[in-house]
Structures are given as structure tokens and as C-alpha cells.
Design a protein around this motif. Structure first.
Motif, PDB file in Angstrom:
ATOM      1  N   ARG A   1       3.048  -4.643  -2.033  1.00 18.48           N
ATOM      2  CA  ARG A   1       3.118  -3.569  -0.995  1.00 18.48           C
ATOM      3  C   ARG A   1       4.695  -3.254  -0.648  1.00 18.48           C
ATOM      4  O   ARG A   1       5.310  -3.977  -0.153  1.00 18.48           O
ATOM      5  CB  ARG A   1       2.397  -4.088   0.375  1.00 18.48           C
ATOM      6  N   TRP A   2       4.783  -1.943  -0.677  1.00 13.18           N
ATOM      7  CA  TRP A   2       6.222  -1.369  -0.485  1.00 13.18           C
ATOM      8  C   TRP A   2       6.285  -0.131   0.300  1.00 13.18           C
ATOM      9  O   TRP A   2       5.154   0.721   0.227  1.00 13.18           O
ATOM     10  CB  TRP A   2       7.226  -1.447  -1.430  1.00 13.18           C
ATOM     11  N   ARG A   3       7.533   0.382   0.759  1.00 16.82           N
ATOM     12  CA  ARG A   3       7.674   1.705   1.391  1.00 16.82           C
ATOM     13  C   ARG A   3       8.287   2.633   0.368  1.00 16.82           C
ATOM     14  O   ARG A   3       9.290   2.290  -0.143  1.00 16.82           O
ATOM     15  CB  ARG A   3       8.465   1.852   2.772  1.00 16.82           C
TER      16      ARG A   3
ATOM     17  N   THR B   1       3.772   3.999   2.884  1.00 18.10           N
ATOM     18  CA  THR B   1       3.304   2.492   2.333  1.00 18.10           C
ATOM     19  C   THR B   1       2.498   2.823   1.099  1.00 18.10           C
ATOM     20  O   THR B   1       1.684   3.497   1.038  1.00 18.10           O
ATOM     21  CB  THR B   1       2.374   1.855   3.518  1.00 18.10           C
TER      22      THR B   1
END
Length: 734
Positions: free
Chosen positions: A541-543, A549
Motif C-alpha cells: 500500500r502506498w500514496r 492511496t
């Protein structure tokens, strides 16, 4: 000096003293074992007829007029004399007492006399060497006690330590009493030997006769300093007299003494002889296991797929094992064609090594978005300082066109090699997906350039396509604890129940047919009857740049989108480089962070199923003990059953812990070094390269330098040797 350093110095002294004296130890111990049986196999001679000293002296003068005999024994029936001489021209054999003539049947050598001379003098008059060996053996046993308590393990080192502790009284008895005898402690009180020309045995017996006590002679032999010992029987029982070179006679008292009886096993008849024999066997076991363990470590350190006089180097940079399998197949094909080949991972090579070969064949995979695999990155970092002018190479680059930067890892390394002056033996070959066809084409061209004609070659087995059903998905982290990485265990059932897989093998899954597959390490084993392929998957998970997100395509598909009961197509890839060792007795060290623990439940399952399994030790690190201690219940169960010998954890966000795995490794450095360097253990490391790989390697380098007492350069060389010979197995991901 710290305790750890003291133990390290003591261990090295113990090892090298033992190795230097091993040949002497073997001869002395084995001859001692034979001598321990003498009281059981031979009866003590007893004279049935008294033979006066005058009679024996007169006969011996006829037999040995020049005084060269070194021993004489009167037969029990007083009819013959058995005479021995170390001088080749001296008398030797059975002689008639009445006439002094050699009897018709000359006896063979006295086996026990020869063995005794071997035991005391190595048949070469080297009594001082035997004395030194007795002192050294005693010191070595004491050193061994100081090096640690017994750990009863089914390993060579475990047996060595177990014998030393469990048989301590027996193994210490012989060398300690031997050392005391060499120091003349605990034996009969001997008069001072005057020294001088050796007294002839006939003259010595004559001097005893002149004492006038009528004693009957049983035997006589040369003694140290030119003296002689005469053994007689009379009214006072058996008496030993020492005759000095000047003719003086000293009557010895006190008997052989307890120390001699303990050493020779004569203090309690057959029982004591048996105890001495068992003690000799235990000493032989210690010597044998110690020497064999050292030789096996040396062989392990120098092992590798290398021919003597190799002119071609096959080097590989492999992330999931494909490049490694192709490299070994390349080496085997060239060997069959007559080429002398060395095969090694780039991780264990320095760029300067390429200059030692006429040509280098490189097989390099690509990981991530066109990056070099982790094992090749250190080699790449060292390239700018290397001068490769005159070196020749050819590259087989492995890749997948569904990824950006097709074959980017191989292309990067090829460019760097050319930039340092190397030239290409053959143009680069790029393999898209399944590399078998491209590999055969490339190998054929290379072999032709080398003047070799290849037989029909087969590529290593390709990935096996499977149909799988997701039967269970279980969350491993606690969703109520904030700040953790969402992680799941997924269990898949193959449609073919006979599918074979092992821990460390890889399952390649693509979320859609158009997407490139991702590799996941398998944590179960069909060898122990587990029919389910179990994975440990963390949600990526990352932005993004817009602050939204995002989740990884493959991990999101597996953790959220794929419903239980759904069927998928996946590929099973054998990864023998990261399977558990076939020798289940080898100590096993597992190092994992987060989802890197994925293959290790399968490792421990295989150990649980084996009655001959050696010890195992797990280092596991994550964020919070109460939130992401993956597989805690299973690990505790394995600990309780003795399958998992040791468990060290590091939870970086716990207030009472706050540590990382490298700190735990360093804290256990002395024991860890012993498992790896002395007990022939193997360490498997799995996790993210950024958070685990570099820190663990740095910790291992420090441990080798500190507890191996070597320089930084030697520690680096030893670590690379571990990678090359399989002592250190690494599976890290970006």
C-alpha cells in the motif's frame, strides 16, 4: 579480554594444538587400547621351578657375550630363555637354558612388546614426544570443558562435545596419569640414575647373584640412563632391583603405584582393563570427530562448482533461481564437451576475478522495474574500481516484455562491463519469459566460439502450470493495532493432489492475464503430506503523486479481491537454492523480517517430520509483538516439541524492546559463529533487502571479525565463501 574473545582464542588454540598432534594422538591412543587388553589376553608368568641368578647369568653370557641383549625372560618351566635385542646384530629368540643354544622353533615377535614401544617411544626412541602429547591431551580436555556445556545434538560437533563431557572421567584418566608418570609422580620411588655405558644384562644378573639372598630370576631388561632392572622371586615375594652402570644395586620399593595401575588398567583385573579399553575408545572418538569436523569444514569452505585449471567462468545473478539453474546447466554442458569451468554467483565474486579466466559467460535476471537482482548489486557497485581490459564476456539476459525495461538488469551490467574495458565474446542474448530456447541458442554460439562441440542439451525444467483453488485466507496481523502492514496467509489446493513442492519454492501469480506475474515463497511441503500450497502475502500500500492511496495489483488481488473457493492459474517454480538442506542433521538458522517468514513454517514442518533433524534457530523481527508476531502459536508449539531449538525476536515499536534483528544477531554472535563456522550450520535469510539484507550482512561481518578473530578483509572473504559454498542462503526482495 572479554569472555567472548577469550573463548574464541581458547577455541583456536584447542583446534590447532589438536591438529598438530593428531598423528601422535592416534598412535598413542590405539596402542594404549591394545595394551589395555593385555591383562585379559595374557596370563602373568609364574616360575614353577626356581632358577638361580648364577644359572641365568652363565647361560646369558653364552648367548650374549657382547652384552647387546635388551631383555630376557625365563620360561615358566625354567627350560628356556626368551632373549630380545633392539640391535639388529644382537641375539633374539628362544634359547635353551642348559646349553645356551637357539632352539629349533624360534618364536615370532612379542606383539605386546612392540606395541608398548610404540606407545612409549613411537618405535623411534621419541619418548619426549609422547610425554608432550600426554601433557597436551590433558590440557586439551580441560580447554574443551571451558569452551561450553554439552549440547546433545545429532551433529559431528554435538557428538564431539557429548563424548568429551559424558565420558569425562574415562577420557581424562589416561592422559592425566600418563602426564603424572612422565613427571615421576605417584610411582615407585626410584633412586637417582647415575648414567654411563649401558650395563650388560648378564653382568646385572651377576651383581644380583652376588647379593647372596638366593633369589630366583624371572626377567631382566634395560632401563634408562644405562641401568638395568632385574625382577626376582624369593622369600619376600617378587622384588625389583636396579643395577647401575657402576655395578651398585638398589632394591626398589613401593610397587608400581596407583598412578601406574590406573594408567595401565591393572588395578582391578579384567574389569579395570575393560574400563581402560573403553576410555581409549572414547579418546579415539574425540580425536576422530575433532579431526573429521575440521576436515569437513575445510572441504565446505573450499567446495564449489570449480574445475582445477578452469579457463571459463560461468557467473550468474539470480533472484528466483532461474539464472542459477541455467548457469549450472551451462557449466555441465561445457564440461561434457571438455571445457574446464568454474561456476559461481556474482554475489561471491569480485570484478577482478574475471581477469583470471579466458572468458566469462554471464546469466543475469531482471527484477522489479528493470533492476539487477540483489545478488548482483554488490558486484555492480565494485565495477567502477576494476580494470577489465582484455577480459571477454558474453551475456544471457533474462526478462519479461510485460515489465518495463525489458532485460534491464542484464543490460545495466553489460554496459558497466564494457565501460571498464571488457569486450564481448558473443553478442548479448535476451530471453523473454521462458528462457529455454534462447539459452540453447546462446550456449550453442558460445560453444562454437570456444571450439567445443556440444551434445544435445536440455534446459532445466520449466515452471509447472497449476490450477489452484483458494481454500482459506487467514489474517496474520491484528487489524485493531494501528500502523501495521496488513498480512495474510493464503492456502491453495492444487487440482492434482500429487503435485510436489517444497518450502522456498516459488508460486508465480498474475492478477490478470496481461499482467506480469509476481513470485511468492511457499511455506509448506508436500514431503510431509501437506497437500496445500501456503503463502504469506503482505498488502503493498502506498500514496501516489496525487495523494491517493494505492495498493499493489498482485497483493491487492490476493489479499482482498480473490474470494475463497475461486480457481486460478499459477506457475510453480522449483527453487532448490532456497530449499531446506537435504542433510537434515545440519544446524539450521532462519532469519526473517515481516512477511519474510513465509517459507520458514515449511522448513520447521520438514524438521518436525524427521527423527534425525539437527537443531534450528529462528530470528524473527517485526513491529509489535502484540500485533504482528506471525505464526506465534505454531512457533511456540515447535519450541515445546524441541523442533525449534531457539527463538529470538525483535519488535522495533515495542517500548520494552525497540530492537532490530541485526542487534539480536550481534548479541548472540559467539553462539551464532559457532553454529556456522564450527558446527557446519546453514543460515537462510528472507525479507526485504532494504530493511534486512544489508543490516544482517553487516552484522555477520562484525560477528566473523570479532569471534573469528580475523581482519575486516578476511571477514569479507569468509562471508563471500559462505555464500559460495551454501552456508549462507539469501532470498531478499525489493
Amino acid at each position: 579480554m572479554t569472555v567472548a574473545r577469550f573463548r574464541s582464542v581458547l577455541r583456536q588454540l584447542h583446534r590447532w594444538i589438536a591438529l598438530a598432534l593428531t598423528p601422535v594422538f592416534v598412535l598413542v591412543i590405539l596402542s594404549g587400547a591394545v595394551l589395555a587388553l593385555k591383562p585379559v589376553l595374557t596370563a602373568a608368568p609364574a616360575a614353577s621351578v626356581s632358577v638361580s641368578a648364577e644359572t641365568v647369568a652363565e647361560a646369558l653370557i653364552k648367548i650374549d657375550p657382547r652384552g647387546r641383549a635388551t631383555g630376557v625372560i625365563v620360561s615358566p618351566d625354567a627350560s628356556t630363555l626368551r632373549v630380545t635385542s633392539k640391535n639388529p646384530v644382537g641375539p633374539s629368540g628362544q634359547y635353551a637354558l642348559s646349553t645356551g643354544e637357539l632352539t629349533a622353533s624360534q618364536p615370532g615377535p612379542d606383539v605386546f612388546a612392540v606395541v608398548l614401544d610404540l606407545h612409549k617411544n613411537l618405535l623411534l626412541g621419541l619418548g619426549i614426544v609422547v610425554e608432550i602429547a600426554a601433557y597436551a591431551m590433558t590440557v586439551l580436555i580441560v580447554m574443551g570443558l571451558l569452551l561450553g556445556l554439552p549440547r546433545l545434538r545429532n551433529t559431528l560437533a554435538g557428538w564431539h562435545l557429548g563424548i568429551g563431557w559424558l565420558a569425562l572421567p574415562l577420557v581424562l584418566l589416561a592422559p592425566l596419569t600418563g602426564a603424572l608418570m612422565a613427571l615421576h609422580i605417584g610411582g615407585p620411588e626410584l633412586p637417582r640414575v647415575q648414567g654411563g655405558p649401558p650395563v650388560a644384562l648378564a653382568a646385572a644378573i651377576t651383581r644380583v647373584a652376588e647379593q647372596g639372598d638366593g633369589a630366583a630370576v624371572l626377567s631382566a631388561r634395560r632401563f634408562r640412563g644405562g641401568s638395568a632392572l632385574v625382577f626376582t622371586a624369593g622369600p619376600d615375594g617378587q622384588v625389583v632391583r636396579m643395577v647401575q652402570p657402576d655395578g651398585s644395586v638398589n632394591r626398589l620399593s613401593g610397587g608400581p603405584g596407583l598412578v601406574h595401575e590406573l594408567h595401565e588398567g591393572t588395578w582391578g583385573g579384567a574389569w579395570s582393563a575393560g574400563i581402560s579399553f573403553v576410555g581409549a575408545l572414547a579418546l579415539a572418538g574425540l580425536t576422530g570427530t575433532g579431526a573429521w569436523g575440521w576436515w569437513r569444514r575445510r572441504r565446505q569452505q573450499t567446495a564449489g562448482s570449480t574445475d582445477i585449471g578452469a579457463t571459463t567462468l560461468v557467473a550468474f545473478g539470480s533472484q528466483t533461481g532461474t539464472a542459477a539453474r541455467l548457469a549450472e546447466a551451462t557449466a555441465q554442458a561445457l564440461r561434457r564437451a571438455g571445457e574446464k569451468v568454474a561456476c559461481a554467483s556474482l554475489e561471491a565474486l569480485q570484478p577482478a576475478a574475471l581477469a583470471g579466466y579466458e572468458q566469462t559467460l554471464m546469466i543475469v535476471s531482471t527484477t522489479g522495474e528493470g533492476e539487477l537482482p540483489d545478488p548482483a548489486r554488490r558486484f555492480m557497485q565494485q565495477l567502477p574500481a576494476a580494470d577489465l581490459a582484455g577480459s571477454r564476456f558474453s551475456m544471457l539476459a533474462l526478462g519479461d516484455r510485460r515489465y518495463a525495461n525489458f532485460c534491464g538488469g542484464g543490460e545495466q551490467l553489460r554496459g558497466a562491463l564494457l565501460g571498464q574495458g571488457a569486450c564481448e565474446l558473443a553478442p548479448i542474448e535476451r530471453a523473454d519469459g521462458e528462457p529455454g530456447s534462447a539459452w540453447r541458442d546462446w550456449l550453442g554460439r558460445v560453444a562454437t566460439l570456444l571450439g567445443r562441440r556440444l551434445e544435445a542439451v536440455e534446459a532445466p525444467a520449466a515452471d509447472q502450470v497449476l490450477s489452484l483453488t483458494l481454500v482459506e485466507r487467514q489474517r496474520l496481523d491484528d487489524p485493531a493495532v494501528a500502523g501495521l502492514t496488513e498480512t495474510w496467509q493464503l492456502s491453495f489446493a492444487p487440482s492434482d493432489p500429487t503435485t510436489e513442492f517444497r518450502p522456498g519454492d516459488l508460486l508465480l501469480i498474475a492478477p490478470t492475464p496481461e499482467a506480469a506475474p509476481r513470485c511468492y515463497s511457499i511455506g509448506s511441503s508436500s514431503r510431509v503430506g501437506d497437500s496445500l500450497i501456503r503463502l504469506t502475502v503482505s498488502l503493498h500500500r502506498w500514496r501516489d503523486a496525487a495523494g491517493q492511496t494505492r495498493v499493489g495489483a498482485a497483493s491487492g488481488y490476493l489479499c482482498h479481491d480473490l474470494p475463497e473457493g475461486a480457481q486460478i492459474r499459477a506457475s510453480l517454480r522449483a527453487h532448490p537454492q532456497f530449499n531446506p538442506p537435504e542433510d537434515v542433521g545440519r544446524p539450521l538458522i532462519l532469519v526473517a523480517a515481516g512477511a519474510g517468514i513465509a517459507p520458514f513454517p515449511g522448513f520447521l514442518s520438514e524438521r518436525e517430520a524427521s527423527l534425525k533433524a539437527g537443531p534450528s534457530w529462528l530470528f524473527f523481527g517485526n513491529r509489535q509483538r502484540a500485533g504482528d508476531f506471525f505464526y506465534r502459536d505454531a512457533l511456540v508449539r515447535w519450541q515445546d516439541k524441541g523442533v525449534l531449538t531457539r527463538l529470538d525476536t525483535a519488535f522495533s515499536r515495542d517500548a520494552d524492546d525497540g530492537a532490530y534483528i541485526d542487534r539480536r544477531l550481534i548479541a548472540q554472535g559467539a553462539e551464532l559463529y559457532r553454529w556456522l563456522a564450527e558446527d557446519r550450520g546453514v543460515l537462510y535469510m528472507c525479507g526485504r533487502s532494504a530493511t534486512l539484507g544489508q543490516s544482517v550482512e553487516a552484522a555477520l561481518l562484525g560477528i566473523i571479525q570479532t569471534h573469528g578473530q580475523v581482519s575486516a578483509d578476511d571477514a569479507e572473504g569468509m562471508l563471500q565463501g559462505w555464500k559460495q559454498d551454501g552456508t549462507l542462503q539469501v532470498d531478499v526482495f525489493g
